[in-house]
Design a protein around this motif. Structure first.
Motif, short mmCIF file in Angstrom:
data_model
loop_
_atom_site.label_atom_id
_atom_site.label_comp_id
_atom_site.label_asym_id
_atom_site.label_seq_id
_atom_site.Cartn_x
_atom_site.Cartn_y
_atom_site.Cartn_z
N PHE A 1 0.86 -1.19 0.00
CA PHE A 1 0.00 0.00 0.00
C PHE A 1 0.89 1.23 0.00
CE2 PHE A 1 -2.71 -3.15 2.12
CZ PHE A 1 -3.87 -3.03 1.38
N SER A 2 0.37 2.30 -0.54
CA SER A 2 1.08 3.57 -0.53
C SER A 2 0.05 4.66 -0.24
CB SER A 2 1.74 3.82 -1.89
OG SER A 2 2.35 5.08 -1.89
N VAL A 3 0.39 5.53 0.70
CA VAL A 3 -0.50 6.64 1.02
C VAL A 3 0.27 7.92 0.72
CG1 VAL A 3 -1.82 7.79 2.82
CG2 VAL A 3 -1.60 5.30 2.84
N LYS A 4 -0.30 8.73 -0.15
CA LYS A 4 0.37 9.96 -0.59
C LYS A 4 -0.28 11.17 0.06
CE LYS A 4 1.87 8.01 -4.88
NZ LYS A 4 1.23 7.13 -5.77
N ASP A 5 0.50 12.22 0.14
CA ASP A 5 0.04 13.52 0.64
C ASP A 5 -0.52 13.45 2.06
OD1 ASP A 5 0.72 14.72 -1.83
OD2 ASP A 5 -1.19 14.09 -2.70
#
Length: 98
Positions: free
Chosen positions: A4-8
């Motif tokens: 998973f990647s969570v941006k901002d």
């Protein structure tokens, strides 16, 4: 295994998560995994009556309190008989004999 990647992520949230990880003696990655695991567990508990998380996963994610761990340790390894040497005393004597 999926990634998973969570941006901002707002800096305030990131800092709060870093502090939470430090309080729980985990890395940021470990803390995020614990949060995701708890959310998944709650979701599964809502859908079914029995939890699906494996006991070994609970142990690896810090689900036990210090008191629970200490109690289990005392049950598995009762105090030695009074007067019996402790391992630390045996090792110390062997080291000092050199």
């Amino acid at each position: 295994m999926p990634n998973f990647s969570v941006k901002d992520v707002p800096e305030a949230w990131a800092e709060a998560l870093r502090q939470r990880a430090a309080r729980n003696h985990r890395s940021l990655q470990g803390e995020l995994m614990a949060i995701i695991e708890q959310a998944a567990h709650e979701s599964l508990s809502d859908a079914t009556e029995s939890p699906v998380v494996a006991p070994s996963a609970r142990l690896q994610r810090g689900w036990k309190t210090i008191e629970q761990i200490a109690t289990e340790r005392r049950q598995r390894f009762p105090q030695p008989v009074t007067g019996a040497p402790l391992a630390v005393d045996i090792l110390r004597a062997a080291r000092d004999a050199r």
